[in-house]
Enzyme design. Structure first.
Site, PDB file in Angstrom:
ATOM      1  N   ASP A 187       0.855  -1.184   0.000  1.00 53.41           N
ATOM      2  CA  ASP A 187       0.000   0.000   0.000  1.00 53.41           C
ATOM      3  C   ASP A 187       0.893   1.237   0.000  1.00 53.41           C
ATOM      4  O   ASP A 187       1.379   1.666   1.040  1.00 53.41           O
ATOM      5  CB  ASP A 187      -0.926   0.006   1.213  1.00 53.41           C
ATOM      6  CG  ASP A 187      -1.952   1.136   1.150  1.00 53.41           C
ATOM      7  OD1 ASP A 187      -1.699   2.132   0.445  1.00 53.41           O
ATOM      8  OD2 ASP A 187      -3.000   1.019   1.805  1.00 53.41           O
ATOM      9  N   ILE A 207      -0.946   9.151   8.694  1.00 54.06           N
ATOM     10  CA  ILE A 207      -1.713   8.246   9.548  1.00 54.06           C
ATOM     11  C   ILE A 207      -1.326   6.796   9.243  1.00 54.06           C
ATOM     12  O   ILE A 207      -0.775   6.495   8.188  1.00 54.06           O
ATOM     13  CB  ILE A 207      -3.231   8.437   9.360  1.00 54.06           C
ATOM     14  CG1 ILE A 207      -3.650   8.071   7.923  1.00 54.06           C
ATOM     15  CG2 ILE A 207      -3.637   9.866   9.702  1.00 54.06           C
ATOM     16  CD1 ILE A 207      -5.154   8.113   7.694  1.00 54.06           C
ATOM     17  N   GLY A 210      -5.240   1.630   7.854  1.00 55.66           N
ATOM     18  CA  GLY A 210      -6.293   0.933   8.582  1.00 55.66           C
ATOM     19  C   GLY A 210      -6.062  -0.567   8.613  1.00 55.66           C
ATOM     20  O   GLY A 210      -6.323  -1.226   9.625  1.00 55.66           O
TER      21      GLY A 210
END
Length: 284
Positions: A187, A207, A210
């Protein structure tokens, strides 16, 4: 129209050949924070090739995420990736994932839901090798501004947590460099690495992925509630309820019920802000 539900659902599946070996498994586990302490026998199952087992959430990165990106490029779906959020993820294991394998990935749009101001695209990936099915993975993709095409609203699945205190509470610290390591599993979104890009997306700093929180949580459940046995996991699902930053700590609360563990994940340093919700691990 950006989304043509009938066309997307009728499109031929996208086929691909994927492969992995112990290096891919070890890199993925390290990206979840495995290997601390480095010589702990329980951690060596994640990091040492002679003792290696495979955490079932590896299914989300096998083939470097080609299924999700391929699904968003399916006929009938023309969307701005800046409006895309990963809303939820589920995997169903048909048997344990081998340390080394080659398989065929079949990806398609399994469902499209109209939420009014947004759309939810369910991308389903079925993976099988020469011995038969390995896993089925569903990614629920939330697309802002793409609702109103006249489809069904779809199910609203919520897991009510027991009113009693959790059976287990585990805390897992996220290293400052963890997102940089995790992204090597496929990713490459700069949101997780580039401070300037993160600011354009409305965040003070990059961040964590997820799916990294998703994998960290499953590891905590396996290592504690399931006695370290990855083969006991039959299915695992979650809804992404909020963000977490590298350097923060996940608080993972577990309620054990027959055949499943209910889980709630929050960010310790931000007054238990939600990270994962409606999270269930089904097991033998």
């Amino acid at each position: 129209m950006p989304i043509d539900a009938a066309k997307a659902l009728a499109a031929d599946p996208r086929l691909g050949d994927i492969g992995w070996d112990h290096k891919d498994i070890q890199l993925y586990h390290l990206g979840l924070g495995a290997g601390r302490p480095a010589t702990d026998p329980d951690e060596l199952r994640y990091t040492l090739e002679s003792k290696l087992h495979v955490l079932p959430s590896f299914a989300t990165v096998a083939g470097a995420g080609m299924a999700m990106m391929g699904g968003l490029a399916a006929p009938g779906i023309e969307i701005n990736l800046a409006n895309v959020l990963h809303g939820g993820q589920s995997i169903e294991l048909h048997r344990p994932i081998p340390v080394k394998g080659r398989a065929t990935s079949t990806a398609r749009v399994a469902a499209l839901y109209d939420k009014g101001k947004a759309a939810v695209v369910v991308l389903r990936t079925e993976v099988a090798d020469a011995d038969g099915p390995l896993w089925t993975s569903d990614a629920q993709i939330f697309v802002r501004g793409e609702g109103g095409f006249g489809g069904e609203r779809g199910p609203s699945v919520r897991e009510e947590l027991p009113e009693r205190a959790p059976d287990r509470v585990e805390e897992r610290h996220i290293r400052e460099d963890q997102a940089l390591l995790y992204r090597l599993s496929g990713d490459w979104n700069p949101l997780h690495a580039d401070p300037e890009f993160a600011k354009t997306a409305g965040f003070d700093q990059p961040i964590l992925h997820g799916l990294c929180s998703y994998g960290m949580t499953l590891k905590a459940v396996v290592d504690t509630a399931l006695g370290g046995d990855v083969s006991r996991v039959h299915a695992y699902r979650t809804r992404f309820a909020g963000i977490v930053f590298p350097g923060e700590t996940l608080r993972i609360r577990m309620w054990q019920e027959p055949g499943r563990v209910l889980v709630s994940v929050t960010a310790v340093e931000r007054d238990d802000a939600p990270v994962l919700a409606d999270t269930v691990v089904e097991h033998a």
